[in-house]
Design a protein around this motif. Sequence first.
Motif, PDB file in Angstrom:
ATOM      1  N   UNK A 123       0.951  -1.305  -0.032  1.00  0.00           N
ATOM      2  CA  UNK A 123      -0.189  -0.089  -0.152  1.00  0.00           C
ATOM      3  C   UNK A 123       0.936   1.250  -0.028  1.00  0.00           C
ATOM      4  N   UNK A 124       0.570   2.090  -0.847  1.00  0.00           N
ATOM      5  CA  UNK A 124       1.215   3.261  -1.008  1.00  0.00           C
ATOM      6  C   UNK A 124       0.771   4.653  -0.407  1.00  0.00           C
ATOM      7  N   UNK A 125       1.688   5.680  -0.315  1.00  0.00           N
ATOM      8  CA  UNK A 125       1.178   6.602   0.628  1.00  0.00           C
ATOM      9  C   UNK A 125       0.025   7.285   0.152  1.00  0.00           C
ATOM     10  N   UNK A 126      -0.732   7.872   1.035  1.00  0.00           N
ATOM     11  CA  UNK A 126      -0.308   8.460   2.553  1.00  0.00           C
ATOM     12  C   UNK A 126      -0.402   7.268   3.460  1.00  0.00           C
ATOM     13  N   UNK A 127      -0.924   6.111   3.197  1.00  0.00           N
ATOM     14  CA  UNK A 127      -0.933   5.060   4.327  1.00  0.00           C
ATOM     15  C   UNK A 127       0.546   4.379   4.137  1.00  0.00           C
ATOM     16  N   UNK A 128       0.821   3.672   5.303  1.00  0.00           N
ATOM     17  CA  UNK A 128       1.931   3.045   5.569  1.00  0.00           C
ATOM     18  C   UNK A 128       1.925   1.589   5.490  1.00  0.00           C
ATOM     19  N   UNK A 147      -3.657   0.238  13.264  1.00  0.00           N
ATOM     20  CA  UNK A 147      -4.346   1.530  12.984  1.00  0.00           C
ATOM     21  C   UNK A 147      -3.980   2.028  11.612  1.00  0.00           C
ATOM     22  N   UNK A 148      -3.451   1.417  10.711  1.00  0.00           N
ATOM     23  CA  UNK A 148      -2.934   1.881   9.212  1.00  0.00           C
ATOM     24  C   UNK A 148      -4.021   1.805   8.276  1.00  0.00           C
ATOM     25  N   UNK A 149      -4.741   0.723   8.276  1.00  0.00           N
ATOM     26  CA  UNK A 149      -5.979   0.653   7.458  1.00  0.00           C
ATOM     27  C   UNK A 149      -6.967   1.814   7.958  1.00  0.00           C
ATOM     28  N   UNK A 150      -7.542   2.087   6.833  1.00  0.00           N
ATOM     29  CA  UNK A 150      -8.662   3.241   7.345  1.00  0.00           C
ATOM     30  C   UNK A 150      -9.950   2.713   8.011  1.00  0.00           C
ATOM     31  N   UNK A 151     -10.154   3.136   9.248  1.00  0.00           N
ATOM     32  CA  UNK A 151     -11.055   2.422   9.937  1.00  0.00           C
ATOM     33  C   UNK A 151     -12.604   2.367   9.097  1.00  0.00           C
ATOM     34  N   UNK A 152     -12.671   3.412   8.434  1.00  0.00           N
ATOM     35  CA  UNK A 152     -13.906   3.333   7.511  1.00  0.00           C
ATOM     36  C   UNK A 152     -13.539   3.035   5.916  1.00  0.00           C
ATOM     37  N   UNK A 153     -12.579   2.168   5.750  1.00  0.00           N
ATOM     38  CA  UNK A 153     -12.160   1.971   4.457  1.00  0.00           C
ATOM     39  C   UNK A 153     -13.347   1.701   3.379  1.00  0.00           C
ATOM     40  N   UNK A 154     -13.246   2.197   2.097  1.00  0.00           N
ATOM     41  CA  UNK A 154     -14.103   2.134   1.101  1.00  0.00           C
ATOM     42  C   UNK A 154     -14.702   0.717   0.990  1.00  0.00           C
ATOM     43  N   UNK A 155     -15.856   0.236   0.731  1.00  0.00           N
ATOM     44  CA  UNK A 155     -16.335  -0.902   0.576  1.00  0.00           C
ATOM     45  C   UNK A 155     -17.260  -0.880  -0.504  1.00  0.00           C
ATOM     46  N   UNK A 207       4.705  -0.120  -4.961  1.00  0.00           N
ATOM     47  CA  UNK A 207       3.843   0.375  -4.259  1.00  0.00           C
ATOM     48  C   UNK A 207       2.641   1.133  -4.816  1.00  0.00           C
ATOM     49  N   UNK A 208       1.413   0.748  -4.538  1.00  0.00           N
ATOM     50  CA  UNK A 208       0.159   1.138  -5.102  1.00  0.00           C
ATOM     51  C   UNK A 208      -0.992   1.014  -4.465  1.00  0.00           C
ATOM     52  N   UNK A 209      -2.022   0.468  -4.836  1.00  0.00           N
ATOM     53  CA  UNK A 209      -3.362   0.211  -3.923  1.00  0.00           C
ATOM     54  C   UNK A 209      -3.682  -1.118  -3.928  1.00  0.00           C
ATOM     55  N   UNK A 210      -3.884  -1.512  -2.864  1.00  0.00           N
ATOM     56  CA  UNK A 210      -4.295  -2.992  -2.409  1.00  0.00           C
ATOM     57  C   UNK A 210      -5.692  -3.198  -2.590  1.00  0.00           C
ATOM     58  N   UNK A 257      -4.525  -1.994   3.508  1.00  0.00           N
ATOM     59  CA  UNK A 257      -5.438  -2.135   2.352  1.00  0.00           C
ATOM     60  C   UNK A 257      -6.066  -0.974   1.946  1.00  0.00           C
ATOM     61  N   UNK A 258      -6.359  -0.648   0.824  1.00  0.00           N
ATOM     62  CA  UNK A 258      -7.037   0.582   0.344  1.00  0.00           C
ATOM     63  C   UNK A 258      -8.432   0.069   0.673  1.00  0.00           C
ATOM     64  N   UNK A 259      -9.119  -0.830   0.124  1.00  0.00           N
ATOM     65  CA  UNK A 259     -10.431  -1.080   0.449  1.00  0.00           C
ATOM     66  C   UNK A 259     -10.631  -2.593  -0.224  1.00  0.00           C
TER      67      UNK A 259
END
Length: 550
Positions: free
Chosen positions: A50-55, A350-358, A130-133, A309-311
């Motif tokens: 997973x790319x920036x801004x995530x880690x 805490x790195x994956x968005x707590x309300x990641x897109x679904x 690095x990209x979106x997962x 992950x991104x979503x």
Amino acid sequence: MSQKSGIQFCLMSLVVVILIGGVTCTANNAHEGQSDFALASYYGNHMVLQRAPSRAVIWGYGDVGANVTVSVYPDIKGKTYHSAVKTGPEDKGVWSVTLDPMPPGGPHTVKAVQTTTGEGQSIMLEDVLFGDVWLCSGQSNMCFTVKWGQNDSAEIAAAADYPHIRLFTADQVASDSPLYDVESIMQPWSVASPESINGTSHDPISYPFGYFSAVCWFFGRDLYDQLNVPMGLIVSAWGGTGIQAWSPPEVIKACNDRESDRKRMDYVPRSATHRYVGEDSWKIDVAKPRQHDSALWNAMIHPFVNMTIKGVIWYQGEANAVFNETYVYSCLFPKMIRSWRDGFHRGSGGLTDPVFPFGFAQLSVGSQNYPELRWSQTAGYGYTPNPEMPRVFMSVGMDLWAGREPLNVHIRDKQDVGSRLVLGARSLAYGDSTAIFQGPLPVEVILIPTFKIMNVSYNVSGTLEVRNSSGFQICCSSEEKTCKPQSSMWMDAKIVYHNNIMVTITTAMCAKYITSWRYDWEPVPCRFKQCAVYCKETQLPAPPFKGDIA
């Protein structure tokens, strides 16, 4: 204890090499030998982090008490990340590092080194981007591969043009307790190519779909075309499975569905095949471990929660329609989404968005329970996002049956499913205000008894387009404010007029009380893109809907 189908892969695929004291060996040999130093099973050459801004998180196994350093090359910062190996699940030594935010692109090399008593062991991952997962899950319509869909030869050949999309397919495994790592892999990380999206199953009789998932592929491909950012697509799906198998125990308990295993087996008819379903025998399916509550959450989702992950995209619900579980689905689905979000957020530190897109695909065509199940997929709102389902987007699919193909839940047009999901992802995951992802939504219904008509006004991002006069129904009742079966009847109501934002339907056939209305409330509402109401500019259909009339 777990049950798995197919080949047991080694902890890392054989392309990953470990160097121990100058001797090269495979990850499987290293795991059996003097050291347990390895990466988690789903890290491999050609993967996407997973790319920036995530880690991104990188973790693995090692000797308790040892130190592990991880480096990424090239990296302008030249930073080295450190972790001690501590006792983890099943008393295994576990280490984990969190990388700094990395811009999209590559290729990179990731090197992990374990040091203990003066000796060093190293693992190298090559060609890492690095990209979106995105995780793609569900049942058979998510398993359904590119080679089974429409225009398959051309689509498979075109995959060669997308080397920055990387693919991974988990094997189908069930477990009665949460697994910490992926137990079996069908397709290790692979560069998109005609070969990697056209793989065969290791057991074609029991599992006819191999890899790669058509919906996941078209979603990721179209998203890449829009963003020009590497995509890592992970498929973890299993045909013929109910939502309970994908839900943690607390979700089952919260929806008071703790006896769902037994109820499901009691309900399923004895007939071997349902002609609308296109799955293997449901009578056989429900007795298998994959149908047990939480079995696939445990084995096919929980192992990934330590990743950033991104979503997620999801295609499931056909099994629950067959099981006649339409009403409990409206409780289970929103709570499952919340539980997955919580699991990935906590699991990744805490790195994956707590309300990641679904995102999810609304059911296409099928059995008599489909209309109610489609409604339950939206928690009874008819659209997403909604208060119960924030940051959730939907691909309407009821108009995608081609008509010329046999009536089957496995519609071949997965391109439109993917492209409609991409519109939602662009808006809710990437903040693209130009991406319109919802079709016309009803906002007002006015009954005009004097003229025996009813006006339905829509919120539409453009101009309302009417392609035929069918689709609406009214509830004609002998009692006020009720639509009970014993005192009412649903009647077809034709569109007699429309303008840019409104349709007018006739109510002349009802001489009694009109208490409710609904739109496209049929197992098969229309043929290919020929339902009644669309947005002319976006070509998106109005979703199925129902409501009471005051």
